[in-house]
Design a protein around this motif. Structure first.
Motif, PDB file in Angstrom:
ATOM      1  N   ASN A  97     -66.568   7.388  10.529  1.00  0.00           N
ATOM      2  CA  ASN A  97     -65.273   8.368  10.034  1.00  0.00           C
ATOM      3  C   ASN A  97     -64.239   8.249  11.025  1.00  0.00           C
ATOM      4  OD1 ASN A  97     -66.205  10.433  11.284  1.00  0.00           O
ATOM      5  ND2 ASN A  97     -66.080  11.912   9.760  1.00  0.00           N
ATOM      6  N   LEU A 150     -62.683  12.644   5.893  1.00  0.00           N
ATOM      7  CA  LEU A 150     -63.434  11.434   5.545  1.00  0.00           C
ATOM      8  C   LEU A 150     -64.807  11.678   5.665  1.00  0.00           C
ATOM      9  CD1 LEU A 150     -61.084   8.413   6.639  1.00  0.00           C
ATOM     10  CD2 LEU A 150     -61.289   9.480   4.360  1.00  0.00           C
ATOM     11  N   ARG A 151     -65.561  11.671   4.522  1.00  0.00           N
ATOM     12  CA  ARG A 151     -67.097  11.699   4.913  1.00  0.00           C
ATOM     13  C   ARG A 151     -67.633  10.364   5.065  1.00  0.00           C
ATOM     14  NH1 ARG A 151     -69.666  14.737  -0.095  1.00  0.00           N
ATOM     15  NH2 ARG A 151     -71.479  14.411   1.058  1.00  0.00           N
ATOM     16  N   ASN A 179     -70.322   9.012   4.670  1.00  0.00           N
ATOM     17  CA  ASN A 179     -71.261   8.224   3.451  1.00  0.00           C
ATOM     18  C   ASN A 179     -70.480   7.935   2.515  1.00  0.00           C
ATOM     19  OD1 ASN A 179     -70.927  10.773   2.356  1.00  0.00           O
ATOM     20  ND2 ASN A 179     -72.812  11.340   2.071  1.00  0.00           N
ATOM     21  N   GLN A 180     -69.053   8.292   2.284  1.00  0.00           N
ATOM     22  CA  GLN A 180     -67.979   7.932   1.563  1.00  0.00           C
ATOM     23  C   GLN A 180     -67.334   6.492   1.964  1.00  0.00           C
ATOM     24  OE1 GLN A 180     -65.870  11.504   0.660  1.00  0.00           O
ATOM     25  NE2 GLN A 180     -66.720  11.939  -1.281  1.00  0.00           N
ATOM     26  N   VAL A 214     -68.907   2.920   2.136  1.00  0.00           N
ATOM     27  CA  VAL A 214     -68.893   2.056   0.870  1.00  0.00           C
ATOM     28  C   VAL A 214     -67.991   0.926   1.293  1.00  0.00           C
ATOM     29  CG1 VAL A 214     -68.455   1.567  -1.434  1.00  0.00           C
ATOM     30  CG2 VAL A 214     -69.660   4.003  -0.686  1.00  0.00           C
ATOM     31  N   GLN A 274     -77.871   1.142  -2.818  1.00  0.00           N
ATOM     32  CA  GLN A 274     -76.976   1.342  -2.012  1.00  0.00           C
ATOM     33  C   GLN A 274     -76.448  -0.281  -1.572  1.00  0.00           C
ATOM     34  OE1 GLN A 274     -77.509   3.566   1.681  1.00  0.00           O
ATOM     35  NE2 GLN A 274     -78.521   5.071   0.432  1.00  0.00           N
ATOM     36  N   ASP A 306     -79.005   7.447   5.967  1.00  0.00           N
ATOM     37  CA  ASP A 306     -77.929   7.938   5.266  1.00  0.00           C
ATOM     38  C   ASP A 306     -77.197   8.973   6.120  1.00  0.00           C
ATOM     39  OD1 ASP A 306     -78.096   6.674   2.763  1.00  0.00           O
ATOM     40  OD2 ASP A 306     -79.651   8.171   2.156  1.00  0.00           O
TER      41      ASP A 306
END
Length: 276
Positions: A88, A94-95, A97-98, A101, A156, A208
């Motif tokens: 991030n 901003l996470r 793990n988001q 993607v 994922q 993760d």
């Protein structure tokens, strides 16, 4: 300078545009050859165009010299974060793990992975990912990594990541990153802590959770020194063997980070000297 989205190399438009730009610049200056300056990932794009796309005689006719500023020629371990936990850039809203993607869908994420074909033997066998109680991964073991995550994390979409790696990794696109037989100046920052390995303390946290980056080496804070200096030194040897007389020179800037190397007066003076 390159971006972090889709590679403009895909359609060939980037190399065609660069070719036209160099020709136009030469024509506008009474046919003089052009001095090319590239920063960061832009060096990978330039190298690809010259070695893989441009006709052999093009560089002889249009390119006088080339300055490589902070080029991650052998990759950077930090790029592995974008494919595993997500990166991030220390932006709190901003996470990781988001954002990952999107990052996993960027071909540039794979282009920047440590490239075993451009690394020396020591670095090729270096563990860039360590998962305590499980295993390590070197730059030659990406297949093992993608096999594991594709099987164990089917939701994922790592199978898509594997396909992107196979098509866009440095070893696929650039190979050994050989000398271009152009008069070259390499400029890099050094002496700043730069990520050299990612470490997860528990297998359950992989991939993760954000890894620990507790092994640092000299670099510009983004690109390790081993990703540019040894490659440029190899270029010098390769160009000496070609007997072309085209030298490779160096400018190391201690304590300069990945962006500030662009603004150094020493960098400007070196580029001006190269253009003569």
């Amino acid at each position: 300078q390159g971006n972090k989205g889709p590679l403009p190399l895909d359609s060939g438009d980037f190399c065609d545009g660069l070719k036209n730009l160099l020709q136009t610049a030469s024509k506008a200056n009474q046919g003089m050859k052009v001095t090319v300056v590239a920063h960061s990932m832009g060096n990978l794009f330039f190298h690809y165009c010259v070695e893989k796309v441009f006709p052999r005689g093009f560089r002889e006719k249009y390119i006088h010299s080339y300055t490589n500023i902070a080029g991650p020629m052998a990759g950077a371990p930090k790029a592995l974060t974008m494919i595993t936990s997500g990166e991030n850039e220390n932006i709190a809203i901003l996470r990781p793990n988001q954002i990952r993607v999107a990052e996993r869908s960027w071909p540039s994420s794979y282009l920047l992975l440590p490239n075993p074909m451009a690394l020396n033997k020591t670095m090729r066998n270096k563990n860039f990912m360590e998962i305590k109680g499980f295993r390590n991964y070197t730059s030659t073991q990406y297949k093992d990594f993608f096999d594991y995550v594709s099987k164990n994390f089917p939701d994922q979409h790592f199978e898509h990541s594997r396909n992107l790696f196979n098509e866009y990794s440095g070893q696929s696109i650039l190979g050994s990153v050989n000398a271009l037989n152009i008069r070259t100046l390499c400029v890099w920052g050094s002496g700043l802590d730069t990520t050299n390995k990612l470490m997860w303390k528990k297998k359950e946290k992989f991939p993760d959770y954000s890894p620990y980056e507790n092994e640092m080496v000299s670099g510009d804070g983004t690109v390790p020194e081993w990703s540019i200096k040894p490659v440029c030194e190899r270029w010098e040897i390769e160009q000496q063997k070609s007997q072309s007389g085209r030298k490779v020179s160096y400018l190391e800037l201690p304590s300069y980070d990945h962006v500030s190397v662009l603004h150094s007066e020493k960098t400007f003076n070196a580029i001006i000297k190269m253009s003569k």
